[in-house]
Each structure stands twice: as structure tokens, then as C-alpha cells.
Scaffold this motif. Structure first.
Motif, mmCIF file in Angstrom:
data_model
loop_
_atom_site.group_PDB
_atom_site.id
_atom_site.type_symbol
_atom_site.label_atom_id
_atom_site.label_comp_id
_atom_site.label_asym_id
_atom_site.label_seq_id
_atom_site.Cartn_x
_atom_site.Cartn_y
_atom_site.Cartn_z
ATOM 1 N N GLY A 78 0.823 -1.200 0.000
ATOM 2 C CA GLY A 78 0.000 0.000 0.000
ATOM 3 C C GLY A 78 0.855 1.247 0.000
ATOM 4 N N ASN A 79 0.237 2.367 0.313
ATOM 5 C CA ASN A 79 0.905 3.652 0.214
ATOM 6 C C ASN A 79 1.944 3.891 1.298
ATOM 7 O OD1 ASN A 79 -0.637 5.667 -1.893
ATOM 8 N ND2 ASN A 79 -1.887 3.960 -1.234
ATOM 9 N N HIS A 80 1.881 3.141 2.375
ATOM 10 C CA HIS A 80 2.823 3.332 3.474
ATOM 11 C C HIS A 80 3.797 2.171 3.569
ATOM 12 C CE1 HIS A 80 0.155 6.586 4.510
ATOM 13 N NE2 HIS A 80 -0.859 5.742 4.625
ATOM 14 N N ASP A 81 3.866 1.360 2.515
ATOM 15 C CA ASP A 81 4.710 0.173 2.502
ATOM 16 C C ASP A 81 5.891 0.373 1.558
ATOM 17 O OD1 ASP A 81 2.715 -0.903 4.132
ATOM 18 O OD2 ASP A 81 1.668 -1.822 2.435
ATOM 19 N N LEU A 82 6.672 -0.685 1.376
ATOM 20 C CA LEU A 82 7.766 -0.647 0.418
ATOM 21 C C LEU A 82 7.207 -0.373 -0.973
ATOM 22 C CD1 LEU A 82 10.878 -1.237 0.249
ATOM 23 C CD2 LEU A 82 10.224 -3.562 -0.454
ATOM 24 N N PRO A 83 7.686 0.652 -1.688
ATOM 25 C CA PRO A 83 7.122 0.989 -3.003
ATOM 26 C C PRO A 83 7.334 -0.150 -4.010
ATOM 27 C CG PRO A 83 8.431 2.806 -2.143
ATOM 28 C CD PRO A 83 8.706 1.629 -1.259
ATOM 29 N N PRO A 84 6.396 -0.312 -4.947
ATOM 30 C CA PRO A 84 6.530 -1.373 -5.949
ATOM 31 C C PRO A 84 7.842 -1.350 -6.721
ATOM 32 C CG PRO A 84 4.302 -0.527 -5.981
ATOM 33 C CD PRO A 84 5.083 0.359 -5.047
ATOM 34 N N THR A 85 8.371 -0.160 -7.025
ATOM 35 C CA THR A 85 9.641 -0.110 -7.751
ATOM 36 C C THR A 85 10.765 -0.731 -6.929
ATOM 37 O OG1 THR A 85 9.915 2.159 -6.929
ATOM 38 C CG2 THR A 85 9.063 1.889 -9.177
ATOM 39 N N GLN A 86 10.733 -0.529 -5.619
ATOM 40 C CA GLN A 86 11.750 -1.128 -4.762
ATOM 41 C C GLN A 86 11.530 -2.625 -4.598
ATOM 42 O OE1 GLN A 86 12.827 0.976 -1.152
ATOM 43 N NE2 GLN A 86 12.134 2.925 -2.025
ATOM 44 N N VAL A 87 10.258 -3.049 -4.577
ATOM 45 C CA VAL A 87 9.984 -4.482 -4.537
ATOM 46 C C VAL A 87 10.596 -5.151 -5.766
ATOM 47 C CG1 VAL A 87 8.204 -6.269 -4.581
ATOM 48 C CG2 VAL A 87 7.859 -4.204 -3.201
ATOM 49 N N ARG A 88 10.380 -4.564 -6.936
ATOM 50 C CA ARG A 88 10.936 -5.118 -8.175
ATOM 51 C C ARG A 88 12.466 -5.193 -8.105
ATOM 52 N NH1 ARG A 88 7.207 -7.756 -11.131
ATOM 53 N NH2 ARG A 88 5.353 -6.496 -11.507
ATOM 54 N N ALA A 89 13.087 -4.149 -7.526
ATOM 55 C CA ALA A 89 14.541 -4.115 -7.451
ATOM 56 C C ALA A 89 15.074 -5.182 -6.491
ATOM 57 C CB ALA A 89 15.006 -2.732 -7.012
ATOM 58 N N TYR B 151 -0.677 -3.164 -5.890
ATOM 59 C CA TYR B 151 -0.455 -1.840 -5.299
ATOM 60 C C TYR B 151 -1.803 -1.158 -5.097
ATOM 61 C CZ TYR B 151 1.307 3.044 -5.101
ATOM 62 O OH TYR B 151 1.598 4.339 -4.740
ATOM 63 N N SER B 152 -2.042 -0.668 -3.890
ATOM 64 C CA SER B 152 -3.312 -0.020 -3.574
ATOM 65 C C SER B 152 -3.306 1.454 -3.958
ATOM 66 C CB SER B 152 -3.611 -0.131 -2.071
ATOM 67 O OG SER B 152 -3.828 -1.473 -1.708
ATOM 68 N N LEU B 153 -4.359 1.865 -4.670
ATOM 69 C CA LEU B 153 -4.515 3.268 -5.060
ATOM 70 C C LEU B 153 -5.370 4.016 -4.047
ATOM 71 C CD1 LEU B 153 -5.376 3.037 -8.867
ATOM 72 C CD2 LEU B 153 -3.164 3.593 -7.855
ATOM 73 N N GLU B 154 -4.938 5.234 -3.712
ATOM 74 C CA GLU B 154 -5.759 6.109 -2.884
ATOM 75 C C GLU B 154 -6.114 7.404 -3.595
ATOM 76 O OE1 GLU B 154 -4.455 6.744 1.091
ATOM 77 O OE2 GLU B 154 -4.126 4.614 1.479
ATOM 78 N N TYR B 155 -5.371 7.721 -4.658
ATOM 79 C CA TYR B 155 -5.609 8.949 -5.419
ATOM 80 C C TYR B 155 -5.530 8.638 -6.913
ATOM 81 C CZ TYR B 155 -4.156 11.033 -0.961
ATOM 82 O OH TYR B 155 -4.023 11.358 0.363
ATOM 83 N N THR B 156 -6.329 9.315 -7.700
ATOM 84 C CA THR B 156 -6.280 9.122 -9.153
ATOM 85 C C THR B 156 -4.901 9.453 -9.703
ATOM 86 O OG1 THR B 156 -8.627 9.703 -9.280
ATOM 87 C CG2 THR B 156 -7.384 9.726 -11.329
ATOM 88 N N ALA B 157 -4.243 10.453 -9.131
ATOM 89 C CA ALA B 157 -2.923 10.862 -9.618
ATOM 90 C C ALA B 157 -1.894 9.740 -9.518
ATOM 91 C CB ALA B 157 -2.439 12.081 -8.842
ATOM 92 N N GLN B 158 -2.123 8.784 -8.651
ATOM 93 C CA GLN B 158 -1.167 7.680 -8.514
ATOM 94 C C GLN B 158 -1.130 6.786 -9.752
ATOM 95 O OE1 GLN B 158 -2.951 6.515 -4.633
ATOM 96 N NE2 GLN B 158 -0.829 6.144 -4.057
#
Length: 212
Positions: free
Chosen positions: A89-100, A110-117
Motif C-alpha cells: 500500500g501507500n505506506h509500505d515498500l514501493p513497488p519499484t523497490q519491490v521489483r529491485a 499496489y493499492s490506489l488512494e488517489y487518481t494521480a497515482q
């Protein structure tokens, strides 16, 4: 719409504290017999050794049904148990870092909270996007947006990625959420706190099958 890239329809998010005093493994197994085809273990209230022990037991049980296990926000546990993937989610390890850190991750949500995400590297790195919550729910109080059906439609129009809807979803509103554009429904209380989790899952699955 169910695609080859994301063939799942009914997604159980489970934690020991959500099971109304019943055994987590028994609830999960009943849900799978009822039609759940993807399970996420979300243990925010326990230490890592306890999380790992529960994940190991759950992974073993689900393997009997060929149902994938995702781990919520703990890369170490996910890798230790050979989970199918990770949800963050938004307060967790970011997906880009998970991939790395885990190039071989099978399924990353990945959980969305805002359209801008939608227009960020984090959303792009995910295999599916969680719309969280669609409707306000006491099981998830750390979010800021209640998307509603209009929000689901807006996200569907903005991205081709698989969408998993979660948040106070049950048999009575499953159809409208799917019609709004969700590919898969994720539930907690509707199954975990039901008197008969297997029947609750079967009723939800029947509703899903009417629309998918």
C-alpha cells in the motif's frame, strides 16, 4: 473482464484477528472450497516470526488447492515462504523497490488512494491495482478516499491494468462493482466473519460468475 494475465475473480484478504475467533487455516480453506481463487495474508498486528509461521502454514494448506498466496507488505516473509507475490500500500515498500529487491516476484499489487497515482512509476511497476476502499469499511481505516462506483469507473477508463476492488464488498453490491469495471473482488469480513465462510464465498462467487 478476466484476462490471461490476471485470471483471478474472488480474492480473500485474511488475518487471524479478522476470523471472529476461528482458526485462520480453517476459514481460508473453507473460503477456497467456496470459490476463492487468490488469498492474501495481511498480518499487521503481529511480530515477524508469528507472521512467518502463519504464512508457512497457510502456504502449505493452499498448495493443496493450487491457490496462490500473496503476502501483505513483508518482502522477507514472502520470499521465505515462496509466496506467489506481494501486495503493498501507500505506506509500505514501493513497488519499484519491490521489483529491485525481488526481481522474480510473480504477482505484485499496489493499492490506489488517489487518481494521480495512476501516472506514477509505482503504479506502472504493479501487476494489478487495488481500488481501496470502494466503500468505507471498519477493516481498513488508514485510507483517505472512498472511491464509490464512480471512482471505479474513472480508474477503469484511465488504465488497462487489472483492477481489484476492496472495501465493504459483499454479495449485495458485487454486481455493480464489477459492472463499474473491476476485474476481481477482494473481501475480508464478508467471508472471514460469515457464520459459514464456504457458503459466503460460494454466494459471492456465483454473483461474480453472472458478470464475468
Amino acid at each position: 473482464m478476466v484476462t490471461a494475465a490476471f485470471p483471478y475473480r474472488l480474492y480473500l484478504v485474511i488475518a487471524a484477528e479478522a476470523c471472529a475467533g476461528r482458526d485462520l487455516l480453517a476459514v481460508a480453506e473453507a473460503a477456497v472450497r467456496g470459490g476463492v481463487d487468490l488469498v492474501q495474508l495481511r498480518e499487521k498486528q503481529v511480530d515477524e516470526p508469528t507472521f512467518l509461521a502463519r504464512a508457512e502454514r497457510l502456504a502449505e494448506r493452499l498448495s493443496c488447492y493450487s491457490v496462490p498466496l500473496l503476502i501483505n507488505d513483508n518482502l522477507r516473509v514472502a520470499r521465505r515462504v515462496g509466496a506467489a507475490g506481494l501486495h503493498v500500500g501507500n505506506h509500505d515498500l514501493p513497488p519499484t523497490q519491490v521489483r529491485a529487491q525481488w526481481p522474480g516476484v510473480g504477482l505484485l499489487g499496489y493499492s490506489l488512494e488517489y487518481t494521480a497515482q495512476l501516472h506514477t512509476p509505482e503504479a506502472e511497476a504493479a501487476d494489478y491495482l487495488g481500488i481501496s476502499p470502494v466503500f468505507r469499511t471498519p477493516t481498513k481505516t488508514d485510507t483517505v478516499t472512498e472511491w464509490g462506483l464512480a471512482g471505479v469507473r474513472a480508474i477503469r477508463a484511465a488504465t488497462p491494468k487489472p483492477l481489484v476492488a476492496i472495501g465493504n464488498i459483499h454479495a449485495g453490491n458485487a454486481g455493480p462493482v464489477l459492472q463499474a469495471g473491476a476485474d476481481c473482488l477482494a473481501v475480508v469480513s464478508a467471508i472471514c466473519q460469515a457464520p459459514d465462510p464456504e457458503r459466503a464465498a460460494a454466494v459471492l462467487r456465483n454473483q461474480i460468475d453472472l458478470y464475468c
